[in-house]
Design a protein around this motif. Structure first.
Motif, short mmCIF file in Angstrom:
data_model
loop_
_atom_site.label_atom_id
_atom_site.label_comp_id
_atom_site.label_asym_id
_atom_site.label_seq_id
_atom_site.Cartn_x
_atom_site.Cartn_y
_atom_site.Cartn_z
N ILE A 1 0.83 -1.20 0.00
CA ILE A 1 0.00 0.00 0.00
C ILE A 1 0.87 1.25 0.00
O ILE A 1 0.51 2.27 -0.59
N ASP B 1 -8.11 -12.51 1.60
CA ASP B 1 -9.20 -11.80 2.26
C ASP B 1 -8.66 -10.93 3.40
O ASP B 1 -9.11 -9.79 3.59
N GLU C 1 -6.88 -7.91 1.95
CA GLU C 1 -7.81 -6.88 1.50
C GLU C 1 -8.37 -6.09 2.69
O GLU C 1 -8.53 -4.87 2.62
N THR C 2 -8.64 -6.78 3.79
CA THR C 2 -9.11 -6.10 5.00
C THR C 2 -8.04 -5.15 5.52
O THR C 2 -8.34 -4.00 5.90
N ARG D 1 -5.72 -3.74 3.81
CA ARG D 1 -5.64 -2.62 2.87
C ARG D 1 -6.73 -1.58 3.17
O ARG D 1 -6.47 -0.38 3.19
N LYS D 2 -7.95 -2.04 3.42
CA LYS D 2 -9.05 -1.12 3.70
C LYS D 2 -8.81 -0.35 5.00
O LYS D 2 -9.07 0.86 5.07
N ILE D 3 -8.31 -1.04 6.03
CA ILE D 3 -8.03 -0.38 7.31
C ILE D 3 -6.98 0.70 7.11
O ILE D 3 -7.12 1.84 7.58
N GLU E 1 -5.95 2.18 4.22
CA GLU E 1 -6.35 3.25 3.32
C GLU E 1 -7.32 4.21 4.01
O GLU E 1 -7.24 5.42 3.81
N GLU E 2 -8.23 3.68 4.82
CA GLU E 2 -9.15 4.56 5.58
C GLU E 2 -8.37 5.43 6.54
O GLU E 2 -8.66 6.63 6.69
N ARG F 1 -6.58 8.19 4.63
CA ARG F 1 -7.51 9.22 4.16
C ARG F 1 -7.90 10.18 5.27
O ARG F 1 -8.14 11.37 5.03
#
Length: 294
Positions: free
Chosen positions: A260, A278, A281-282, A284-286, A288-289, A292
Motif C-alpha cells: 500500500i 481476504d 484486503e481487509t 488494505r481497507k483499514i 487506506e481509511e 484518508r
C-alpha cells in the motif's frame, strides 16, 4: 557507560522474493520510505526474521543497510542465535561494518540455566567493543530476562535491554534492579507515552515499517513536551495497531501494508506464509481509511 540509544529505531522488515531470497531492491525502497522518520534501524531481529536466515544472509543484509544509511543513523544489529559461536561471528561482523550496537536474545530452543545465559553474554561482550544489549522476548525464547537477571548481565558488561514484554511494570523493575544507567529500550509503539514519562528515550516500533510518519509524529510530540498531543497520537497508534493485529501475525500483515505504501511486492520468509487474500484486503481497507482520515 556509553551513550544510550535514542529515538525511533524500527525493527526493519527484511523483504524476500517468492523464492525465499532477500529482495535487496525492496529493501532499498523500504529504507527510502522510512529514513526521514527514524533515528536508526534494528536489523535482523524478529520483524527482520534473522533467526530464519543463514549467517551469510544476515551479514549481507547488515552490509546493505549500513551502506545505504551510512553514519547518519544508529544501526543496531540483532545477532541472536541458538549457538554462541554464531552470535559472536555476527557481532564481530557488525562491528566491522560500523554498527552502533549489537543485541541478542538469550540462547533459545533449549531452556538454559542462568549460568549458561550469563556465559553466553560474557562471550558476546568479550567479542566486540560495541555496546551489547540483551533482547527480552519471552514468547520467542521460551523464558524471560527477569530484572534480577538484567542486573547480573549489567555486571558483566551488558549495556541495556530491548524489552518486548509489553509491560510498563517490567520497564520500571529493570530500572529498579539494574539501575538508572541501564538502558531500557522499549520494543513497541504501544507504550511510548507511558514509558517516556518514566524516562525511556529509545523505541523499536514495528509500525514504523509501514506507517513511519505517525510514529515519528508521536515521538516529536513527546520530545517537545506536548503531552496532550502525544496522548491523542498514542491512542491513534494503539487503535490502528489493535485493528491490524486482529488479522493475525503482524509480520505477514506488514508485507501487505508495504505494498500500500508503494513498496514492490515482497514476502516474509518461510515457514511464514503471506497473508490470505481476504485478510490482505481487509488490511488494505483499514490502512487506506486511516491514511484518508489523517
Amino acid at each position: 557507560m556509553t551513550t544510550q540509544l535514542f529515538g525511533i529505531i524500527p525493527p526493519l522488515l527484511t523483504p524476500f522474493t517468492s523464492a525465499g531470497h532477500v529482495d535487496f531492491d525492496a529493501l532499498k525502497q523500504l529504507l527510502d520510505l522510512t529514513m526521514p522518520y527514524v533515528h536508526g534501524y534494528y536489523v535482523c531481529g524478529t520483524y527482520g526474521q534473522g533467526p530464519l536466515m543463514s549467517i551469510a544472509e544476515r551479514k549481507k543484509v547488515v552490509e546493505k543497510v549500513a551502506e545505504h544509511v551510512g553514519s547518519s543513523k544508529q544501526l543496531v544489529v540483532h545477532v541472536g542465535s541458538a549457538a554462541t559461536d554464531a552470535a559472536v561471528e555476527l557481532a564481530r561482523h557488525a562491528e566491522e561494518v560500523g554498527a552502533t550496537a549489537v543485541a541478542s536474545v538469550p540462547p533459545y530452543y533449549y531452556r538454559h540455566t542462568e549460568e549458561a545465559v550469563l556465559e553466553f553474554f560474557k562471550d558476546l561482550v568479550k567479542s566486540t567493543s560495541l555496546p551489547v544489549y540483551v533482547y527480552n522476548n519471552p514468547p520467542r525464547v521460551g523464558y524471560p530476562v527477569t530484572p534480577e537477571l538484567a542486573a547480573k548481565l549489567k555486571a558483566i558488561g551488558v549495556r541495556g535491554v530491548k524489552d518486548s514484554s509489553f509491560d510498563v511494570l517490567t520497564y520500571m523493575n529493570y530500572k529498579l534492579q539494574a539501575g538508572e544507567d541501564f538502558d531500557v529500550v522499549v520494543g513497541t509503539e504501544a507504550l511510548m507515552l507511558p514509558t517516556w514519562v518514566l524516562g525511556a528515550k529509545a523505541f523499536i516500533p514495528g509500525m514504523s515499517n509501514y506507517l513511519p510518519e505517525l510514529v515519528y509524529e508521536l515521538f516529536k510530540a513527546l520530545e517537545s513536551g506536548d503531552l496532550s498531543r502525544a496522548q491523542l497520537l498514542q491512542f491513534r497508534v494503539n487503535r490502528l495497531r489493535e485493528e491490524l493485529h486482529k488479522l493475525g501475525s503482524p509480520i505477514p500483515t506488514a508485507y501487505a501494508l508495504l505494498r500500500i505504501r508503494g513498496i514492490k511486492e515482497c514476502y516474509p520468509k518461510k515457514p511464514f506464509l503471506p497473508p490470505r487474500k481476504d485478510l490482505e484486503e481487509t488490511a488494505r481497507k483499514i490502512m487506506e481509511e486511516f491514511l484518508r482520515n489523517r
